[in-house]
Design a protein around this motif. Structure first.
Motif, mmCIF file in Angstrom:
data_model
loop_
_atom_site.group_PDB
_atom_site.id
_atom_site.type_symbol
_atom_site.label_atom_id
_atom_site.label_comp_id
_atom_site.label_asym_id
_atom_site.label_seq_id
_atom_site.Cartn_x
_atom_site.Cartn_y
_atom_site.Cartn_z
ATOM 1 N N VAL A 60 0.846 -1.195 0.000
ATOM 2 C CA VAL A 60 0.000 0.000 0.000
ATOM 3 C C VAL A 60 0.885 1.251 0.000
ATOM 4 C CG1 VAL A 60 -1.833 1.258 1.210
ATOM 5 C CG2 VAL A 60 -1.730 -1.242 1.370
ATOM 6 N N ALA A 61 0.689 2.127 -1.015
ATOM 7 C CA ALA A 61 1.319 3.456 -0.989
ATOM 8 C C ALA A 61 0.404 4.347 -0.157
ATOM 9 C CB ALA A 61 1.459 4.003 -2.407
ATOM 10 N N ASP A 62 0.854 4.684 1.055
ATOM 11 C CA ASP A 62 0.032 5.451 1.996
ATOM 12 C C ASP A 62 0.512 6.903 1.933
ATOM 13 O OD1 ASP A 62 -2.076 5.420 3.871
ATOM 14 O OD2 ASP A 62 -0.649 5.513 5.526
ATOM 15 N N SER A 63 -0.159 7.704 1.113
ATOM 16 C CA SER A 63 0.427 8.972 0.673
ATOM 17 C C SER A 63 0.643 9.985 1.798
ATOM 18 C CB SER A 63 -0.427 9.582 -0.439
ATOM 19 O OG SER A 63 -1.733 9.851 0.014
ATOM 20 N N GLU A 64 -0.353 10.182 2.662
ATOM 21 C CA GLU A 64 -0.233 11.263 3.643
ATOM 22 C C GLU A 64 0.700 10.923 4.806
ATOM 23 O OE1 GLU A 64 -2.061 14.748 3.945
ATOM 24 O OE2 GLU A 64 -1.173 14.174 2.050
ATOM 25 N N SER A 65 0.994 9.625 5.007
ATOM 26 C CA SER A 65 2.009 9.287 6.015
ATOM 27 C C SER A 65 3.376 9.121 5.363
ATOM 28 C CB SER A 65 1.628 8.007 6.768
ATOM 29 O OG SER A 65 1.676 6.887 5.901
ATOM 30 N N SER A 66 3.417 9.266 4.018
ATOM 31 C CA SER A 66 4.672 9.108 3.256
ATOM 32 C C SER A 66 5.353 7.774 3.566
ATOM 33 C CB SER A 66 5.628 10.280 3.526
ATOM 34 O OG SER A 66 5.054 11.476 3.048
ATOM 35 N N THR A 67 4.541 6.704 3.562
ATOM 36 C CA THR A 67 5.067 5.365 3.829
ATOM 37 C C THR A 67 4.590 4.390 2.764
ATOM 38 O OG1 THR A 67 3.149 4.698 5.151
ATOM 39 C CG2 THR A 67 4.985 5.674 6.356
ATOM 40 N N VAL A 68 5.265 3.226 2.739
ATOM 41 C CA VAL A 68 4.720 2.044 2.057
ATOM 42 C C VAL A 68 4.480 1.016 3.147
ATOM 43 C CG1 VAL A 68 5.118 0.219 0.383
ATOM 44 C CG2 VAL A 68 5.894 2.543 -0.114
#
Length: 723
Positions: free
Chosen positions: A423-431
């Motif tokens: 999962v590209a979790d955009s607002e936490s800037s994580t995968v």
């Protein structure tokens, strides 16, 4: 000055809000707001907004706007937003509707105050792209240092502040979902001040940035995917509100929807989407995350029909789900991926959905089955799989207790030992990863340990938490190399992650937002790439280079990066029927006898390889192309017509100031080891000083040596001629 910022509004507005809860009729509500305005207007001192600095950059205007001079006599709605924020995007339809109801002549002006979260969002060109992408038609000011944000003590995105005609603060609305109050407060404020003769009907100088844009085949493409054969691409042409299915040489096979937004099922010619993003293809079925319609759509390429399989067309707030898809409200789906349930007998019996609007990952059951830590489910059911709905970077062994922050990209690794969803979790800037055995949500790279800190971003190669990303929007799994690729959107890079070692490194891009096709991956540049995919055999990667309005192609074997040309069928005569094709060839224009024939060096190619002919023509001085005439290029192969089957045989030349890209893909099975292609050009041009018009031609002969050894998937050949 604004004494205490927005806090100064709180006591009176809180009283009003409680009174509105008890009001039964619209008339009562209007009277309450009217009385509130009387009280606020009669204050000894206005709560005024400070002037915006004269050095700030403005968009959609003829120049800087003064709140207290230019907007004196207007009711102003200030929209404090940042363009990455899904809640800010959810507010835009309310603002669009308000603008349709009241214009500047009626006394209303909306001003977007862009207050960036990420460093990348402070750059004016990136805000310009967002203003275009989201069709924002009111003035926007780039408050890059958040000066007004701090002055008014704004605390979250989005926040609306409604001002009276003296720049006096009257109301604030925090978060999304206040449409009724926004319309009520605005309409009564306009009425109140019109009665007092304080509203002016002058025009504000609006100059829309979108009106200066040249047309392009793609507009902000958000996602791209490739079918299992590697022969067909599916592109979410997000800004044109359509889905394109193309051959791998860029030749369009199907155009579905567009160019305007809408919500319609039916035949390809009548179907309509609204800013579609994620796409997944299997055989002749495509599923689409129709983001701004809050729907999941299904495209059947055989029947040429679009249907709706999930969502009701308005933004949902349900964070559990469980209804039949077409009865289940959903919120801003951003990506989709096929997967398998744990008890199903069929492959790809689940469609995973990155539900950005509720910060969750959902599932649409394509067949009866069961999800990890779940009960048996019927075909067609749509429900939450992972994520509490709180916007967090929280990992947990229980999927419902984990927290995501605007998940925007999904990719499946079904093989052991992975068996997970990336999962590209955009607002936490994580995968992150979600186990498809037990649903456990784990961290892979980026971010930091505090689940509430959504500001742990950067551009750092490294392992696990030491690696830093900035608002990644896409992920794709490379089955061949067992690597994950990430569209690190706000760093304008493609990163590669080894999930075994949790190591993250830059694969392509310099970090600069621009459009350079360099001699290597790391010398090439992107501009907010939003999606990417790798073909099954691991040879080519396709990247949706969103703000460059392009699909980029990365060849892992040759290390060459190129741009995919998008070829409209109407500008390009294509047929698979050889008899029809022979008729077409007979109808091609004849070149004048004086037309030179340029012999090109022999080219060694392999079956299935793509050649891009780059046509660069120069006219004599003081002459110009006759744009009314049928200027064209066409391809012939006199003794090797087998080469032409399924090819784009001709196309228009509309502008010779830029090169024309002519793609040609060799058939998978070649009937001889040698062949000659002829690329011919027919031009009509006039001398500027007289009415004389000339027809000129040129023919380029390209001998081909067809080898069995691999030469790379793309070769470029320049065709240069000065008339």
């Amino acid at each position: 000055m604004a004494a205490g910022g927005l806090a100064g509004l709180l006591p009176a507005q809180t009283q009003l809000e409680y009174a509105l809860l008890d009001a039964d009729t619209p008339q009562e509500k209007e009277n309450l707001v009217y009385q509130y305005l009387k009280k606020m207007d009669g204050r000894e001192r206005d709560l005024t907004v400070p002037e915006l600095g004269g050095d700030l950059q403005w968009l959609n205007t003829e120049g800087p706007i003064s709140l207290h001079k230019d907007l004196c006599g207007k009711v102003v709605v200030l929209d404090f937003f940042t363009y990455c924020c899904i809640n800010c995007l959810h507010l835009l339809p309310d603002l669009h509707a308000l603008e349709r109801l009241y214009s500047d002549k009626d006394g209303l002006i909306i001003v977007g105050v862009h207050s960036a979260k990420f460093p990348n969002e402070k750059v004016l060109d990136n805000i310009k792209s967002a203003v275009l992408r989201y069709n924002i038609v009111h003035p926007v000011v780039n408050d890059a240092d958040a000066t007004l944000w701090h002055e008014l003590e704004v605390s979250c995105w989005p926040t609306l502040v409604i001002l009276g005609p003296r720049g006096n603060m009257l109301f604030s609305l925090v978060g999304e979902g206040h449409r009724e109050k926004l319309f009520l407060f605005t309409s009564i404020t306009l009425k109140f001040y019109k009665e007092r003769g304080q509203i002016k009907d002058n025009n504000i100088g609006i100059k829309l940035y979108r009106d200066s844009l040249p047309p392009s085949p793609l507009l902000f493409p958000g996602k791209v995917t490739v079918d299992n054969s590697g022969e067909r691409l599916v592109i979410a042409d997000t800004g044109h509100h359509r889905i394109l299915v193309t051959r791998k040489n860029g030749q369009i096979l199907h155009t579905i929807g567009g160019p305007n937004s809408g919500r319609r099922d039916g035949r390809f010619s009548e179907a309509a989407f609204n800013s579609p993003q994620g796409i997944a293809i299997k055989n002749n079925i495509i599923y689409v995350a129709d983001t701004e319609n809050h729907l999941i759509r299904k495209i059947d390429l055989e029947l040429e029909v679009v249907t709706t399989v999930a969502g009701i067309g308005i933004q949902g707030v349900d964070k559990e789900g469980g209804a039949k898809g077409e009865e289940q409200p959903i919120s801003s789906p951003w990506d989709v991926a096929f997967g398998n349930s744990i008890s199903g007998t069929q492959e790809d019996d689940v469609l995973w959905i990155a539900m950005a609007g509720t910060h969750q990952v959902w599932a649409l059951m394509l067949e009866d089955g069961k999800l990890p830590k779940g009960s048996d489910l019927k075909k067609g059911v749509c429900l939450r799989f992972a994520g509490s709905g709180n916007e967090e970077n929280r990992n947990n062994a229980y999927p419902h207790k984990a927290g995501f922050a605007q998940p925007s990209g999904l990719s499946l690794a079904s093989e052991e030992p992975w068996n997970c969803l990336f999962v590209a979790d955009s607002e936490s800037s994580t995968v992150r990863t979600i186990s498809l055995k037990d649903g456990a949500v784990k961290h892979l790279v980026g971010g930091e340990r505090d689940p509430l800190n959504l500001f742990a971003f950067g551009d750092v190669d490294g392992a696990g938490i030491n690696a830093k990303l900035q608002h990644p929007l896409g992920v794709t799994w490379d089955k061949k190399r067992k690597l994950l690729y990430v569209a690190d959107s706000y760093n304008h890079k493609i990163k590669v992650v080894d999930p075994k070692m949790k190591n993250c490194a830059t694969l392509a891009g310099t970090g600069e937002a621009s459009n350079v096709i360099g001699s290597s991956f790391t010398q090439s540049t992107f501009n907010e790439p939003g999606g990417l995919c790798v073909e099954e055999n691991g040879r080519l990667m396709y990247v949706a280079d969103t703000n460059n309005h392009q699909i980029k192609v990365l060849d892992f074997e040759t290390k060459i990066l190129s741009m995919l040309p998008i070829l409209n069928p109407e500008a390009c005569d294509v047929t698979d029927n050889l008899h029809v094709q022979k008729d077409k060839i007979r109808n091609l224009p004849k070149l004048p006898k004086s037309a030179p024939n340029v012999q090109l060096p022999s080219l060694t190619v392999t079956p299935g390889q793509t050649i891009q002919f780059l046509l660069k023509l120069t006219l004599p001085p003081d002459s110009k192309l006759n744009e009314e005439a049928p200027n064209s290029w066409f391809i012939t192969a006199e003794d090797n017509t087998w080469l032409l089957q399924g090819q784009c045989l001709s196309g228009e030349i509309k502008d010779i100031s830029c090169q024309t890209v002519i793609p040609f893909q060799l058939p998978r099975s070649c009937l001889s080891a040698e062949a000659v292609l002829a690329i011919k050009v027919c031009l009509y041009y006039c001398s500027k000083g007289s009415s004389a018009c000339m027809m000129k031609g040129i023919s380029f002969s390209q001998p081909l040596q067809i080898a069995s050894t691999n030469q790379g998937s793309l070769t470029q050949v320049e065709l240069i001629h000065a008339f």
